[in-house]
Design an enzyme around this catalytic site. Sequence first.
Site, PDB file in Angstrom:
ATOM      1  CB  THR A  16      36.330  87.358  25.020  1.00 27.81           C
ATOM      2  OG1 THR A  16      36.109  88.519  25.065  1.00 27.81           O
ATOM      3  CG2 THR A  16      38.086  86.879  25.594  1.00 27.81           C
ATOM      4  CE  LYS A  37      36.540  93.855  23.158  1.00 24.08           C
ATOM      5  NZ  LYS A  37      35.629  92.405  23.600  1.00 24.08           N
ATOM      6  CB  THR A  41      33.753  99.318  26.878  1.00 23.87           C
ATOM      7  OG1 THR A  41      32.917  98.295  27.500  1.00 23.87           O
ATOM      8  CG2 THR A  41      33.411  99.948  25.885  1.00 23.87           C
ATOM      9  N   GLY A 111      34.182  91.865  18.245  1.00 27.22           N
ATOM     10  CA  GLY A 111      33.664  93.931  18.322  1.00 27.22           C
ATOM     11  C   GLY A 111      32.993  93.187  20.176  1.00 27.22           C
ATOM     12  N   GLY A 171      28.008  80.188  22.484  1.00 31.48           N
ATOM     13  CA  GLY A 171      29.314  80.879  22.865  1.00 31.48           C
ATOM     14  C   GLY A 171      29.676  80.128  24.286  1.00 31.48           C
ATOM     15  CB  SER A 172      28.179  79.750  27.646  1.00 25.96           C
ATOM     16  OG  SER A 172      28.259  79.162  29.024  1.00 25.96           O
TER      17      SER A 172
END
Length: 239
Positions: A16, A37, A41, A111, A171-172
């Site tokens: 995200t 999106k 969930t 996803g 991502g990080s």
Amino acid sequence: MSVVVVSGTGTEIGKTVVTSAIAAAALAAGRSVAVLKPAQTGLGPDEPGDVAEVVRLAGTSVTGVELVRYPEPLAPDTAARRSGLATLAPARIAEEAARLDATHDLVLVEGAGGLLVRFDEAGNTLADAARLMAAPVLVVAPAGLGTLNSAALTAEALRARDLTPLGLVVGSWPADPDLASRCNLADLPEVSGTPLLGAVPQGAAALAPEAFRAAAASWLAPALDGTWSAQSFLRAWPA
């Protein structure tokens, strides 16, 4: 390239925040952006989800669409079955992406979890939706130990389905990366056969939205409307 699928090698690895950064960089480059999106969930009906987070970080000019929501934090197919709600077919995802594509320069389809997480009873996945959309897939991967195997498997799964891996984004990226992370930075493109297109710093989502937007392009390669250079980044973090 107007529709891009953002997948990951797993869950909770920064999809995200990477989607937000791509959206922010594209907006800064003068492009109109939509974020889709398909399945959210683990949240109740009134709780802000991933789309709300992208809009918060990248800006309110992003068009955000969520197709279905399930309350339990499970794979979409499992969550739908347990909640008694309808599952989501890949055709529905492709139809919505096409609708958004008609009025936006860039559509980002984020996803849920990894590439082969199931969406419905037939076993359809994000990969099946990507095939219907004829869209390239950007893979978000973690920096640390274990990422090489999962990145290689994801790239292999994409090619086995005649899908195009657009590239990889970390991502990080930690402020003080360990040896494994530094080595992985150089090895990820080799094992996956896809270019490294960025590295979003750890904690980026905690930045004020204005600071996030100002910095987003510096985390992403020119292919994603950014200014980030893989060569320069590798020199800054030698193994």
